[in-house]
Scaffold this active site. Structure first.
Site, PDB file in Angstrom:
ATOM      1  N   GLU A   1       4.817  -5.380   8.109  1.00  0.00           N
ATOM      2  CA  GLU A   1       3.440  -5.190   7.626  1.00  0.00           C
ATOM      3  C   GLU A   1       2.888  -6.435   6.945  1.00  0.00           C
ATOM      4  O   GLU A   1       1.676  -6.649   6.926  1.00  0.00           O
ATOM      5  CB  GLU A   1       3.388  -4.026   6.621  1.00  0.00           C
ATOM      6  CG  GLU A   1       3.539  -2.654   7.223  1.00  0.00           C
ATOM      7  CD  GLU A   1       3.388  -1.559   6.170  1.00  0.00           C
ATOM      8  OE1 GLU A   1       3.238  -0.405   6.575  1.00  0.00           O
ATOM      9  OE2 GLU A   1       3.410  -1.849   4.954  1.00  0.00           O
TER      10      GLU A   1
ATOM     11  N   HIS B   1       0.826  -1.216   0.000  1.00  0.00           N
ATOM     12  CA  HIS B   1       0.000   0.000   0.000  1.00  0.00           C
ATOM     13  C   HIS B   1       0.868   1.278   0.000  1.00  0.00           C
ATOM     14  O   HIS B   1       0.544   2.258   0.654  1.00  0.00           O
ATOM     15  CB  HIS B   1      -1.015  -0.014   1.158  1.00  0.00           C
ATOM     16  CG  HIS B   1      -0.391  -0.127   2.535  1.00  0.00           C
ATOM     17  ND1 HIS B   1      -0.960  -0.878   3.548  1.00  0.00           N
ATOM     18  CD2 HIS B   1       0.736   0.411   3.068  1.00  0.00           C
ATOM     19  CE1 HIS B   1      -0.215  -0.782   4.627  1.00  0.00           C
ATOM     20  NE2 HIS B   1       0.813   0.009   4.366  1.00  0.00           N
TER      21      HIS B   1
ATOM     22  N   HIS C   1      10.729  -3.595   3.112  1.00  0.00           N
ATOM     23  CA  HIS C   1      11.107  -2.187   3.074  1.00  0.00           C
ATOM     24  C   HIS C   1      11.515  -1.695   4.449  1.00  0.00           C
ATOM     25  O   HIS C   1      11.033  -2.180   5.467  1.00  0.00           O
ATOM     26  CB  HIS C   1      10.013  -1.302   2.472  1.00  0.00           C
ATOM     27  CG  HIS C   1       8.694  -1.239   3.178  1.00  0.00           C
ATOM     28  ND1 HIS C   1       7.887  -2.315   3.422  1.00  0.00           N
ATOM     29  CD2 HIS C   1       8.005  -0.164   3.655  1.00  0.00           C
ATOM     30  CE1 HIS C   1       6.769  -1.926   4.012  1.00  0.00           C
ATOM     31  NE2 HIS C   1       6.819  -0.619   4.184  1.00  0.00           N
TER      32      HIS C   1
ATOM     33  N   HIS D   1      -1.004   4.606   9.905  1.00  0.00           N
ATOM     34  CA  HIS D   1       0.368   5.111  10.037  1.00  0.00           C
ATOM     35  C   HIS D   1       0.364   6.379  10.889  1.00  0.00           C
ATOM     36  O   HIS D   1       0.661   7.469  10.411  1.00  0.00           O
ATOM     37  CB  HIS D   1       0.962   5.380   8.667  1.00  0.00           C
ATOM     38  CG  HIS D   1       0.947   4.180   7.758  1.00  0.00           C
ATOM     39  ND1 HIS D   1      -0.191   3.716   7.147  1.00  0.00           N
ATOM     40  CD2 HIS D   1       1.940   3.336   7.376  1.00  0.00           C
ATOM     41  CE1 HIS D   1       0.099   2.631   6.416  1.00  0.00           C
ATOM     42  NE2 HIS D   1       1.379   2.394   6.547  1.00  0.00           N
TER      43      HIS D   1
HETATM   44 FE   LIG Z   1       2.361   0.912   5.460  1.00  0.00          FE
END
Ligand SMILES: [Fe+2]
Length: 281
Positions: free
Chosen positions: A241, A12, A194, A59
């Protein structure tokens, strides 16, 4: 009875939303990614889910360190896009499905003994809106109603991959017991590898991403045993995530058909991954 029509796993990445919002999808940097997600749009248009349960993480938008639910279900009737610093994304508000949301919450808390936070008012950030944009483009209104399922993957202690997998299975049982004739899909979002800060900022681990893409399809029970330490080491600090994909996979049948797979690097400073899956009946 409600009918389950399939599951989607997708990153996302916020800049994907910005590329859509600023009409950059056909620029050289972004075109390969948007070409690669086209089969998702085709699938979504054909499957026509009435409701999509979007598993995502917030977030530090609606939630923060003052309030960090492990699993939160949005039971409201609408959810506006959150202003993450540049104004809210120019996407439609999500129309909720309170009746099914409450059915899921009741089933999870009473039947399955999952302690779920019920959220009646919430804004939703890129974690939820980018996957909708990937699946449905830029409509005036989303073609489905949305139930947000927000997972804490930010603040220690996060739930385990196995807990997420079990939650997915429990959600599927709730869907199966919903008496109304609607079509339901589930999106698991986030990942893949990431890391946004520190010495390893920009980390991308393609072999490890392949392990997850393959494992989600073929060996989810094994993948559910993945530890947080392994994820942090191999996928980076934000790679955790990807445990949200386990909720999607848990909601699916033991055997799944891979409708579409796509992997692309880079999307901003992350690896982008996509799976579109259907149950093998
Ligand atoms: Fe995220």
């Amino acid at each position: 009875m409600a009918k389950f029509v399939g599951g989607v796993a997708t990153s996302h990445v916020p800049s994907i939303g910005a590329a859509i919002d600023h009409n950059k999808t056909q620029e050289a940097y972004w075109k390969p990614l948007f070409d690669g997600i086209e089969p998702l749009r085709t699938w979504a248009a054909e499957a026509q889910p009435d409701v999509v349960i979007v598993v995502y993480n917030d977030h530090a938008s609606r939630f923060g360190l003052d309030l960090t639910p492990t699993f939160a279900v949005g039971a409201g009737s609408s959810f506006l896009p959150h202003d993450e610093g540049y104004g809210p994304r120019p996407v439609p508000p999500c129309v909720g499905e309170p009746d099914l949301a409450w059915h899921i919450v009741e089933s999870l808390v009473i039947n399955e003994e999952f302690d779920i936070t019920i959220v009646n008012e919430m804004t939703v950030d890129h974690g939820l809106t980018v996957p909708l944009s990937l699946a449905f483009g830029q409509p005036d209104q989303w073609p489905c109603r949305v139930i947000p399922l927000c997972v804490n993957v930010i603040q220690y202690p996060q739930p385990t991959a196995n807990r997420c997998y079990k939650l997915g299975k429990a959600i599927r049982r709730a869907i199966e017991s919903y008496p109304t004739d609607i079509k339901v899909a589930i999106f698991g979002t986030g990942g893949l590898s990431h890391q946004l800060q520190g010495e390893r900022a920009g980390l991308i681990n393609t072999p490890y991403d392949m392990k997850w893409l393959n494992g989600i399809v073929e060996t989810p029970e094994q993948l559910a045993q993945t530890t947080h330490l392994e994820l942090l080491t191999e996928a980076g600090s934000e790679g955790l995530e990807v445990i949200m994909w386990m909720i999607m996979r848990g909601a699916m049948a033991k055997d799944v058909r891979e409708v579409h797979r796509f992997y692309h690097v880079p999307a901003s400073n992350t690896a982008y991954g996509l799976l579109v899956l259907e149950d093998v009946e």
